[in-house]
Structures are given as structure tokens and as C-alpha cells.
Design a protein around this motif. Structure first.
Motif, mmCIF file in Angstrom:
data_model
loop_
_atom_site.group_PDB
_atom_site.id
_atom_site.type_symbol
_atom_site.label_atom_id
_atom_site.label_comp_id
_atom_site.label_asym_id
_atom_site.label_seq_id
_atom_site.Cartn_x
_atom_site.Cartn_y
_atom_site.Cartn_z
ATOM 1 N N GLU A 10 4.595 9.825 2.001
ATOM 2 C CA GLU A 10 4.515 8.723 2.960
ATOM 3 C C GLU A 10 4.574 7.367 2.256
ATOM 4 O O GLU A 10 5.190 6.431 2.748
ATOM 5 N N ARG A 11 3.935 7.262 1.098
ATOM 6 C CA ARG A 11 3.972 6.002 0.346
ATOM 7 C C ARG A 11 5.405 5.677 -0.063
ATOM 8 O O ARG A 11 5.879 4.558 0.107
ATOM 9 N N GLU A 19 0.078 0.533 -6.342
ATOM 10 C CA GLU A 19 -0.658 -0.734 -6.305
ATOM 11 C C GLU A 19 -0.628 -1.336 -4.899
ATOM 12 O O GLU A 19 -1.647 -1.813 -4.388
ATOM 13 N N GLU A 20 0.558 -1.307 -4.255
ATOM 14 C CA GLU A 20 0.689 -1.866 -2.908
ATOM 15 C C GLU A 20 -0.141 -1.079 -1.900
ATOM 16 O O GLU A 20 -0.814 -1.655 -1.044
ATOM 17 N N SER A 33 -4.000 6.854 -7.430
ATOM 18 C CA SER A 33 -3.466 7.783 -8.426
ATOM 19 C C SER A 33 -4.238 9.099 -8.423
ATOM 20 O O SER A 33 -3.646 10.183 -8.478
ATOM 21 N N LYS A 34 -5.559 9.036 -8.317
ATOM 22 C CA LYS A 34 -6.384 10.250 -8.273
ATOM 23 C C LYS A 34 -6.098 11.059 -7.012
ATOM 24 O O LYS A 34 -6.048 12.279 -7.041
ATOM 25 N N TRP A 35 -5.924 10.370 -5.878
ATOM 26 C CA TRP A 35 -5.607 11.072 -4.630
ATOM 27 C C TRP A 35 -4.277 11.798 -4.755
ATOM 28 O O TRP A 35 -4.142 12.931 -4.322
ATOM 29 N N GLU A 36 -3.290 11.108 -5.331
ATOM 30 C CA GLU A 36 -1.947 11.684 -5.430
ATOM 31 C C GLU A 36 -1.872 12.811 -6.452
ATOM 32 O O GLU A 36 -0.998 13.667 -6.359
ATOM 33 N N LEU A 53 -1.554 3.328 8.795
ATOM 34 C CA LEU A 53 -0.519 2.704 7.962
ATOM 35 C C LEU A 53 0.784 3.499 7.978
ATOM 36 O O LEU A 53 1.870 2.943 8.089
ATOM 37 N N PHE A 54 0.662 4.824 7.842
ATOM 38 C CA PHE A 54 1.847 5.679 7.760
ATOM 39 C C PHE A 54 2.412 6.032 9.134
ATOM 40 O O PHE A 54 3.524 6.535 9.238
ATOM 41 N N GLY A 55 1.631 5.805 10.198
ATOM 42 C CA GLY A 55 2.093 6.157 11.549
ATOM 43 C C GLY A 55 2.101 7.653 11.787
ATOM 44 O O GLY A 55 2.992 8.179 12.436
ATOM 45 N N VAL A 56 1.108 8.352 11.213
ATOM 46 C CA VAL A 56 0.980 9.800 11.394
ATOM 47 C C VAL A 56 -0.427 10.110 11.873
ATOM 48 O O VAL A 56 -1.305 9.253 11.837
ATOM 49 N N THR A 57 -0.652 11.341 12.291
ATOM 50 C CA THR A 57 -1.987 11.730 12.734
ATOM 51 C C THR A 57 -2.833 12.139 11.537
ATOM 52 O O THR A 57 -2.312 12.502 10.476
#
Length: 131
Positions: A10-11, A19-20, A33-36, A53-57
Motif C-alpha cells: 500500500e505504501r 519516511e513519508e 521499517s520494523k512493521w514492514e 490513509l490507504f483507503g482499505v478496511t
């Protein structure tokens, strides 16, 4: 697909760097970074923010078996705009149609009653002319 992969996907779809994304969520780049890398899991507040932000559930983000993004299913091209007059006409038509269906259903349910009554009368010999 796991949460970490979905965050990356999604990013990148949105063209954001770690960073953004971190800036938009109010966290450090290292947290993203840890999440990814699946080294940690974002808290519920961050998951809700990412969902918006991503427009998902949140289901899409959290459940491994869900692969599609349900929120993006309906777009402006799939909607039909109608006036209040058209909506009221439709509702009136549906109301009249439902009365017809209700009456037809009642007749189907009640149709065996005369046969039962006539059959009982014939057995009791209460019908004149039948012996």
C-alpha cells in the motif's frame, strides 16, 4: 499476505517512502521499517490511521486471507443519482408490488381450505345430491 507485506504494498502504491508514511502516521521511520520487516506490529491506533490513509478496511490489513481491498470497490462511476421524486416513485411501485405478492401468497395458502371443507361435507353426506 501478511500485514507487513500489505503495508509495503500500500505504501508503494501511494508512492510514499518509509519516511513519508512515518510522517503521516506520526511515528519514526524505524517504526515503519520494523512493521514492514514483521519485527513488530503497529498498535490499533496506527492500524486505523493506515486503513484511512490507504483507503482499505482494517479487515484487509489484519486478516491474512483477505486479498482484495473492499473500500475501493465502489467508485463514482458505479453510483446512480436519482431525485427524491424518482426515489418516491420507486418506493410506491415496490409498495404496490408487495401488496400483490402478499395477496397472491395468501390465496396460495388458503386455496386448499375449500377442498378440505367440501371433502368433509362429502364424507358426512351433508352435500345435497351426493349419496
Amino acid at each position: 499476505m501478511i500485514l507487513a507485506d500489505k503495508i509495503i504494498e500500500e505504501r508503494k502504491k501511494n508512492g510514499w517512502s518509509q519516511e513519508e508514511l512515518a510522517s503521516k502516521l506520526g511515528v519514526s521511520r524505524q517504526a515503519v521499517s520494523k512493521w514492514e520487516s514483521a519485527g513488530s506490529i503497529p498498535d490499533l491506533k496506527r492500524i486505523l490511521q493506515m486503513s484511512e490513509l490507504f483507503g482499505v478496511t482494517t479487515d484487509y490489513l489484519l486478516k491474512d486471507e483477505i486479498e482484495e481491498e473492499p473500500l475501493n470497490e465502489y467508485t463514482e462511476t458505479n453510483t446512480i443519482k436519482v431525485s427524491m421524486e424518482e426515489a418516491n416513485q420507486y418506493l410506491d411501485m415496490k409498495s404496490k408490488g408487495s401488496r400483490i405478492v402478499a395477496n397472491a401468497t395468501s390465496l396460495c395458502i388458503l386455496s386448499p381450505v375449500p377442498l378440505i371443507v367440501l371433502g368433509t361435507m362429502a364424507e358426512d353426506h351433508t352435500l345435497v345430491g351426493f349419496s
